[in-house]
Motif scaffolding. Sequence first.
Motif, PDB file in Angstrom:
ATOM      1  N   SER A  50       0.832  -1.208   0.000  1.00 20.71           N
ATOM      2  CA  SER A  50       0.000   0.000   0.000  1.00 20.71           C
ATOM      3  C   SER A  50       0.865   1.257   0.000  1.00 20.71           C
ATOM      4  O   SER A  50       0.507   2.266  -0.612  1.00 20.71           O
ATOM      5  CB  SER A  50      -0.955   0.009   1.195  1.00 20.71           C
ATOM      6  OG  SER A  50      -0.246  -0.036   2.402  1.00 20.71           O
ATOM      7  N   TYR A  51       2.020   1.210   0.649  1.00 28.55           N
ATOM      8  CA  TYR A  51       2.928   2.358   0.630  1.00 28.55           C
ATOM      9  C   TYR A  51       3.452   2.579  -0.792  1.00 28.55           C
ATOM     10  O   TYR A  51       3.505   3.710  -1.268  1.00 28.55           O
ATOM     11  CB  TYR A  51       4.087   2.134   1.601  1.00 28.55           C
ATOM     12  CG  TYR A  51       5.096   3.256   1.603  1.00 28.55           C
ATOM     13  CD1 TYR A  51       4.846   4.435   2.287  1.00 28.55           C
ATOM     14  CD2 TYR A  51       6.301   3.134   0.920  1.00 28.55           C
ATOM     15  CE1 TYR A  51       5.766   5.468   2.296  1.00 28.55           C
ATOM     16  CE2 TYR A  51       7.230   4.148   0.914  1.00 28.55           C
ATOM     17  CZ  TYR A  51       6.970   5.316   1.605  1.00 28.55           C
ATOM     18  OH  TYR A  51       7.887   6.345   1.589  1.00 28.55           O
ATOM     19  N   ALA A  52       3.834   1.491  -1.455  1.00 30.85           N
ATOM     20  CA  ALA A  52       4.320   1.602  -2.834  1.00 30.85           C
ATOM     21  C   ALA A  52       3.221   2.169  -3.733  1.00 30.85           C
ATOM     22  O   ALA A  52       3.482   3.039  -4.578  1.00 30.85           O
ATOM     23  CB  ALA A  52       4.781   0.236  -3.337  1.00 30.85           C
ATOM     24  N   TYR A  53       1.996   1.727  -3.540  1.00 36.75           N
ATOM     25  CA  TYR A  53       0.874   2.228  -4.337  1.00 36.75           C
ATOM     26  C   TYR A  53       0.677   3.732  -4.099  1.00 36.75           C
ATOM     27  O   TYR A  53       0.549   4.507  -5.055  1.00 36.75           O
ATOM     28  CB  TYR A  53      -0.407   1.459  -3.985  1.00 36.75           C
ATOM     29  CG  TYR A  53      -1.641   2.019  -4.637  1.00 36.75           C
ATOM     30  CD1 TYR A  53      -1.913   1.771  -5.979  1.00 36.75           C
ATOM     31  CD2 TYR A  53      -2.524   2.801  -3.904  1.00 36.75           C
ATOM     32  CE1 TYR A  53      -3.040   2.300  -6.577  1.00 36.75           C
ATOM     33  CE2 TYR A  53      -3.655   3.338  -4.500  1.00 36.75           C
ATOM     34  CZ  TYR A  53      -3.915   3.084  -5.835  1.00 36.75           C
ATOM     35  OH  TYR A  53      -5.020   3.614  -6.427  1.00 36.75           O
ATOM     36  N   ARG A  54       0.636   4.136  -2.844  1.00 34.90           N
ATOM     37  CA  ARG A  54       0.433   5.557  -2.542  1.00 34.90           C
ATOM     38  C   ARG A  54       1.570   6.408  -3.099  1.00 34.90           C
ATOM     39  O   ARG A  54       1.344   7.508  -3.605  1.00 34.90           O
ATOM     40  CB  ARG A  54       0.322   5.759  -1.027  1.00 34.90           C
ATOM     41  CG  ARG A  54      -0.997   5.306  -0.461  1.00 34.90           C
ATOM     42  CD  ARG A  54      -1.208   5.799   0.961  1.00 34.90           C
ATOM     43  NE  ARG A  54      -0.102   5.522   1.865  1.00 34.90           N
ATOM     44  CZ  ARG A  54       0.038   4.416   2.574  1.00 34.90           C
ATOM     45  NH1 ARG A  54      -0.877   3.460   2.501  1.00 34.90           N
ATOM     46  NH2 ARG A  54       1.079   4.249   3.375  1.00 34.90           N
ATOM     47  N   THR A  55       2.790   5.891  -3.030  1.00 32.28           N
ATOM     48  CA  THR A  55       3.935   6.630  -3.558  1.00 32.28           C
ATOM     49  C   THR A  55       3.792   6.818  -5.068  1.00 32.28           C
ATOM     50  O   THR A  55       4.022   7.913  -5.592  1.00 32.28           O
ATOM     51  CB  THR A  55       5.249   5.889  -3.233  1.00 32.28           C
ATOM     52  OG1 THR A  55       5.341   5.728  -1.819  1.00 32.28           O
ATOM     53  CG2 THR A  55       6.453   6.649  -3.735  1.00 32.28           C
ATOM     54  N   ARG A  56       3.393   5.760  -5.770  1.00 33.46           N
ATOM     55  CA  ARG A  56       3.194   5.879  -7.220  1.00 33.46           C
ATOM     56  C   ARG A  56       2.083   6.880  -7.537  1.00 33.46           C
ATOM     57  O   ARG A  56       2.204   7.682  -8.464  1.00 33.46           O
ATOM     58  CB  ARG A  56       2.860   4.513  -7.827  1.00 33.46           C
ATOM     59  CG  ARG A  56       4.057   3.606  -7.981  1.00 33.46           C
ATOM     60  CD  ARG A  56       3.744   2.387  -8.836  1.00 33.46           C
ATOM     61  NE  ARG A  56       2.589   1.621  -8.389  1.00 33.46           N
ATOM     62  CZ  ARG A  56       2.605   0.657  -7.475  1.00 33.46           C
ATOM     63  NH1 ARG A  56       3.740   0.331  -6.898  1.00 33.46           N
ATOM     64  NH2 ARG A  56       1.510   0.008  -7.141  1.00 33.46           N
ATOM     65  N   GLN A  57       1.005   6.837  -6.764  1.00 39.73           N
ATOM     66  CA  GLN A  57      -0.111   7.764  -6.989  1.00 39.73           C
ATOM     67  C   GLN A  57       0.339   9.212  -6.780  1.00 39.73           C
ATOM     68  O   GLN A  57      -0.028  10.098  -7.553  1.00 39.73           O
ATOM     69  CB  GLN A  57      -1.291   7.448  -6.064  1.00 39.73           C
ATOM     70  CG  GLN A  57      -1.950   6.111  -6.336  1.00 39.73           C
ATOM     71  CD  GLN A  57      -2.473   6.004  -7.753  1.00 39.73           C
ATOM     72  OE1 GLN A  57      -1.829   5.416  -8.618  1.00 39.73           O
ATOM     73  NE2 GLN A  57      -3.620   6.575  -7.986  1.00 39.73           N
ATOM     74  N   GLN A  58       1.134   9.447  -5.762  1.00 47.72           N
ATOM     75  CA  GLN A  58       1.630  10.804  -5.513  1.00 47.72           C
ATOM     76  C   GLN A  58       2.530  11.271  -6.646  1.00 47.72           C
ATOM     77  O   GLN A  58       2.456  12.424  -7.073  1.00 47.72           O
ATOM     78  CB  GLN A  58       2.399  10.858  -4.185  1.00 47.72           C
ATOM     79  CG  GLN A  58       1.532  10.784  -2.968  1.00 47.72           C
ATOM     80  CD  GLN A  58       2.344  10.722  -1.684  1.00 47.72           C
ATOM     81  OE1 GLN A  58       3.566  10.502  -1.711  1.00 47.72           O
ATOM     82  NE2 GLN A  58       1.671  10.896  -0.557  1.00 47.72           N
ATOM     83  N   GLN A  59       3.366  10.380  -7.144  1.00 48.27           N
ATOM     84  CA  GLN A  59       4.231  10.744  -8.252  1.00 48.27           C
ATOM     85  C   GLN A  59       3.435  11.073  -9.496  1.00 48.27           C
ATOM     86  O   GLN A  59       3.747  12.029 -10.210  1.00 48.27           O
ATOM     87  CB  GLN A  59       5.235   9.600  -8.538  1.00 48.27           C
ATOM     88  CG  GLN A  59       6.284   9.454  -7.468  1.00 48.27           C
ATOM     89  CD  GLN A  59       7.139   8.218  -7.661  1.00 48.27           C
ATOM     90  OE1 GLN A  59       6.828   7.354  -8.481  1.00 48.27           O
ATOM     91  NE2 GLN A  59       8.210   8.113  -6.886  1.00 48.27           N
ATOM     92  N   ARG A  61       0.367  12.247  -9.561  1.00 48.78           N
ATOM     93  CA  ARG A  61      -0.277  13.557  -9.342  1.00 48.78           C
ATOM     94  C   ARG A  61       0.700  14.697  -9.541  1.00 48.78           C
ATOM     95  O   ARG A  61       0.354  15.722 -10.135  1.00 48.78           O
ATOM     96  CB  ARG A  61      -0.884  13.610  -7.934  1.00 48.78           C
ATOM     97  CG  ARG A  61      -2.229  12.953  -7.866  1.00 48.78           C
ATOM     98  CD  ARG A  61      -2.894  13.259  -6.514  1.00 48.78           C
ATOM     99  NE  ARG A  61      -3.329  11.988  -5.966  1.00 48.78           N
ATOM    100  CZ  ARG A  61      -2.854  11.394  -4.883  1.00 48.78           C
ATOM    101  NH1 ARG A  61      -1.965  11.994  -4.137  1.00 48.78           N
ATOM    102  NH2 ARG A  61      -3.278  10.232  -4.505  1.00 48.78           N
ATOM    103  N   ARG A  62       1.923  14.528  -9.062  1.00 46.94           N
ATOM    104  CA  ARG A  62       2.929  15.565  -9.231  1.00 46.94           C
ATOM    105  C   ARG A  62       3.248  15.780 -10.702  1.00 46.94           C
ATOM    106  O   ARG A  62       3.421  16.914 -11.155  1.00 46.94           O
ATOM    107  CB  ARG A  62       4.198  15.206  -8.466  1.00 46.94           C
ATOM    108  CG  ARG A  62       4.068  15.351  -6.984  1.00 46.94           C
ATOM    109  CD  ARG A  62       5.396  15.133  -6.287  1.00 46.94           C
ATOM    110  NE  ARG A  62       5.194  15.061  -4.855  1.00 46.94           N
ATOM    111  CZ  ARG A  62       5.631  14.075  -4.088  1.00 46.94           C
ATOM    112  NH1 ARG A  62       6.335  13.094  -4.603  1.00 46.94           N
ATOM    113  NH2 ARG A  62       5.389  14.065  -2.797  1.00 46.94           N
TER     114      ARG A  62
END
Length: 66
Positions: A50-59, A61-62
């Motif tokens: 889930s951390y990897a998923y959230r990190t990808r989602q943030q990237q 969005r950026r």
Amino acid sequence: MSNQPRIPDPETRRRSVEKLKEVCRQFDELNELLDRAIASAEADIRNSPSYAYRTRQQQKRRQMEI
């Protein structure tokens, strides 16, 4: 009766100092244990899917903001 504080004898002071040193040592051990537990929890979080998923989602969005 005097309200003046009484200075304990040297033996009582020595025992008190030793007890305080022991308490400080125990707190140091506890802090070290907590530091290791926090580091372990942070590593578990970094390795979670889930951390990897959230990190990808943030990237993503950026990149969309640019």
